[in-house]
Write an enzyme that holds these catalytic residues in place. Sequence first.
Site, short mmCIF file in Angstrom:
data_model
loop_
_atom_site.label_atom_id
_atom_site.label_comp_id
_atom_site.label_asym_id
_atom_site.label_seq_id
_atom_site.Cartn_x
_atom_site.Cartn_y
_atom_site.Cartn_z
N ARG A 64 0.84 -1.21 0.00
CA ARG A 64 0.00 0.00 0.00
C ARG A 64 0.87 1.25 0.00
O ARG A 64 2.05 1.22 0.39
CB ARG A 64 -0.91 0.02 1.24
CG ARG A 64 -0.14 0.07 2.52
CD ARG A 64 -0.92 0.59 3.70
NE ARG A 64 -0.13 0.49 4.92
CZ ARG A 64 0.82 1.35 5.28
NH1 ARG A 64 1.10 2.37 4.51
NH2 ARG A 64 1.49 1.17 6.40
N GLY A 65 0.29 2.35 -0.39
CA GLY A 65 0.99 3.62 -0.29
C GLY A 65 1.13 4.06 1.15
O GLY A 65 0.46 3.55 2.05
N THR A 69 2.48 2.28 9.86
CA THR A 69 1.27 2.43 10.66
C THR A 69 1.15 1.23 11.59
O THR A 69 1.85 0.23 11.45
CB THR A 69 0.02 2.57 9.79
OG1 THR A 69 -1.07 3.04 10.60
CG2 THR A 69 -0.38 1.26 9.14
N HIS A 71 -1.61 -1.49 13.45
CA HIS A 71 -2.94 -2.08 13.52
C HIS A 71 -3.00 -2.96 14.77
O HIS A 71 -1.98 -3.59 15.15
CB HIS A 71 -3.24 -2.95 12.30
CG HIS A 71 -3.34 -2.18 11.02
ND1 HIS A 71 -4.08 -1.03 10.90
CD2 HIS A 71 -2.80 -2.41 9.80
CE1 HIS A 71 -3.99 -0.58 9.67
NE2 HIS A 71 -3.22 -1.39 8.97
N ALA A 143 -6.61 6.61 9.56
CA ALA A 143 -5.53 6.55 8.58
C ALA A 143 -6.05 6.00 7.25
O ALA A 143 -7.05 5.27 7.21
CB ALA A 143 -4.40 5.67 9.09
N GLY A 145 -4.49 4.23 3.53
CA GLY A 145 -3.39 3.71 2.73
C GLY A 145 -3.95 2.75 1.71
O GLY A 145 -4.59 1.76 2.07
N GLY A 156 -6.93 0.16 2.39
CA GLY A 156 -8.08 1.01 2.72
C GLY A 156 -7.85 1.96 3.86
O GLY A 156 -6.92 2.77 3.83
N CYS A 174 2.88 7.21 10.13
CA CYS A 174 2.78 7.85 8.81
C CYS A 174 3.90 8.85 8.56
O CYS A 174 3.76 9.75 7.73
CB CYS A 174 1.42 8.50 8.62
SG CYS A 174 0.06 7.31 8.73
#
Length: 219
Positions: A64-65, A69, A71, A143, A145, A156, A174
């Site tokens: 992902r971009g 991050t 989770h 967030a 991404g 997402g 980020c």
Amino acid sequence: MTDGLTGYAEAVAAMEARVEAIAAGERPELVWLVEHPPLYTAGTSSDPADLIMPDRFPVFQTGRGGQHTYHGPGQRVAYVMLDLKRRGPDVRRFVSGLEAWLIGTLAAFNIVGERREDRVGVWVARPDKASPAGAPAEDKIAAIGIRVRRWVTFHGVSINVEPDLSHFDGIVPCGITGHGVTSLVDLGLPISMPEVDGALRASFEEIFGPTHNAGRELG
């Protein structure tokens, strides 16, 4: 929606299979709601120096971009697999729609979420906190991404409901310094995950259309 905690590698494999099926016209679009065990992910723009505690939780390199991050439990992750060939091949408009979706979800709980031109994600003002730079304090609550393959989106958004906010200390979230991270519970709102899911569904339909159209699923 998947109950319990979903492993990150398992989630990515499932998304990639679904993206291929959507692109081939074999399966409908999907918004998949999950929670993960504690982990860090590193996006395509991540700086290794932003991983402050590399041994704290598993770290996943992901397509992902974005940058690093976190989770974990108490955070709702929504993986968004939509067909932009049909909706219009405009990635910037899609990202703007994701921001509007999150802002609308927060508005259901009387929280004012805001965009920032120089920072990805959704932010809330924190007049109750002091900012080290002297400017008004604000924290990140959600967030974004994404990745796009064959004009089908995946990865997402995430929204902090009641995660352990100390887990964000292991990264520079980020790649952004000088700002904090917050959650619904941290803001004094003891909102349950099912309540958040209901608000996500309602806001999604306002931004992207009814979830039953074109066989789309949200769950």
